[in-house]
Write a protein that holds these residues in place. Sequence first.
Motif, PDB file in Angstrom:
ATOM      1  N   GLN A  41       4.518 -85.507   9.075  1.00  0.00           N
ATOM      2  CA  GLN A  41       4.805 -83.951   9.064  1.00  0.00           C
ATOM      3  C   GLN A  41       5.480 -83.374   7.670  1.00  0.00           C
ATOM      4  OE1 GLN A  41       7.063 -84.029  12.552  1.00  0.00           O
ATOM      5  NE2 GLN A  41       5.489 -82.723  13.643  1.00  0.00           N
ATOM      6  N   GLU A  42       6.178 -84.517   7.041  1.00  0.00           N
ATOM      7  CA  GLU A  42       6.790 -84.242   5.744  1.00  0.00           C
ATOM      8  C   GLU A  42       5.716 -84.223   4.712  1.00  0.00           C
ATOM      9  OE1 GLU A  42       9.895 -86.955   5.339  1.00  0.00           O
ATOM     10  OE2 GLU A  42      11.246 -86.054   6.455  1.00  0.00           O
ATOM     11  N   THR A  43       4.844 -85.134   4.717  1.00  0.00           N
ATOM     12  CA  THR A  43       3.619 -85.506   3.921  1.00  0.00           C
ATOM     13  C   THR A  43       2.772 -84.242   3.939  1.00  0.00           C
ATOM     14  OG1 THR A  43       3.991 -87.952   3.970  1.00  0.00           O
ATOM     15  CG2 THR A  43       1.738 -86.979   3.262  1.00  0.00           C
ATOM     16  N   ALA A  44       2.470 -83.893   5.235  1.00  0.00           N
ATOM     17  CA  ALA A  44       1.514 -82.743   5.420  1.00  0.00           C
ATOM     18  C   ALA A  44       2.210 -81.536   4.867  1.00  0.00           C
ATOM     19  CB  ALA A  44       1.424 -82.479   6.969  1.00  0.00           C
ATOM     20  N   THR A  45       3.426 -81.070   4.852  1.00  0.00           N
ATOM     21  CA  THR A  45       4.120 -80.057   4.373  1.00  0.00           C
ATOM     22  C   THR A  45       3.649 -80.111   2.753  1.00  0.00           C
ATOM     23  OG1 THR A  45       5.749 -79.776   5.869  1.00  0.00           O
ATOM     24  CG2 THR A  45       6.199 -78.945   3.940  1.00  0.00           C
ATOM     25  N   MET A  46       3.965 -81.162   2.199  1.00  0.00           N
ATOM     26  CA  MET A  46       3.749 -81.340   0.651  1.00  0.00           C
ATOM     27  C   MET A  46       2.453 -81.175   0.283  1.00  0.00           C
ATOM     28  SD  MET A  46       6.252 -84.613  -0.669  1.00  0.00           S
ATOM     29  CE  MET A  46       5.262 -85.857   0.401  1.00  0.00           C
ATOM     30  N   ILE A  47       1.569 -81.639   0.911  1.00  0.00           N
ATOM     31  CA  ILE A  47       0.003 -81.513   0.726  1.00  0.00           C
ATOM     32  C   ILE A  47      -0.156 -79.972   0.872  1.00  0.00           C
ATOM     33  CG2 ILE A  47      -2.318 -81.865   1.661  1.00  0.00           C
ATOM     34  CD1 ILE A  47      -1.530 -84.520   2.483  1.00  0.00           C
ATOM     35  N   ALA A  48       0.216 -79.373   2.003  1.00  0.00           N
ATOM     36  CA  ALA A  48      -0.050 -77.888   2.218  1.00  0.00           C
ATOM     37  C   ALA A  48       0.415 -77.020   0.960  1.00  0.00           C
ATOM     38  CB  ALA A  48       0.511 -77.411   3.418  1.00  0.00           C
ATOM     39  N   ARG A  49       1.439 -77.328   0.347  1.00  0.00           N
ATOM     40  CA  ARG A  49       2.431 -76.701  -0.767  1.00  0.00           C
ATOM     41  C   ARG A  49       1.436 -76.876  -2.061  1.00  0.00           C
ATOM     42  NH1 ARG A  49       8.626 -78.375   0.644  1.00  0.00           N
ATOM     43  NH2 ARG A  49       8.918 -76.795   2.336  1.00  0.00           N
ATOM     44  N   ALA A  50       0.562 -77.717  -2.128  1.00  0.00           N
ATOM     45  CA  ALA A  50      -0.071 -78.129  -3.284  1.00  0.00           C
ATOM     46  C   ALA A  50      -1.299 -77.404  -3.342  1.00  0.00           C
ATOM     47  CB  ALA A  50      -0.559 -79.534  -3.400  1.00  0.00           C
ATOM     48  N   GLU A  51      -1.574 -76.585  -2.243  1.00  0.00           N
ATOM     49  CA  GLU A  51      -3.010 -75.896  -2.167  1.00  0.00           C
ATOM     50  C   GLU A  51      -2.837 -74.740  -2.999  1.00  0.00           C
ATOM     51  OE1 GLU A  51      -4.112 -73.271   0.981  1.00  0.00           O
ATOM     52  OE2 GLU A  51      -2.111 -73.296   1.794  1.00  0.00           O
TER      53      GLU A  51
END
Length: 77
Positions: free
Chosen positions: A67-77
């Motif tokens: 979930q933490e990784t998914a949040t970081m990925i989402a912020r990079a969009e």
Amino acid sequence: MAVLEVELEEIRVRGWAADLEESAHDLHSVGVAIRNRIGEPLAAISVHAPAVRLREQDMPTVATALQETATMIARAE
């Protein structure tokens, strides 16, 4: 169909899905959605490992890291 709907609701509430040898013998996995800014799912990430290495009791910890990784990925969009 009701059983599937109940399981999907549990996944939504928990925030992650688990596969306990449902796809392949001796394989477990944990997956989470990558969501856009308004919370819609865009993609997913998951971890798969032999059942002896990814035990059911370890899945919440793995899910938190995902979930933490998914949040970081989402912020990079």
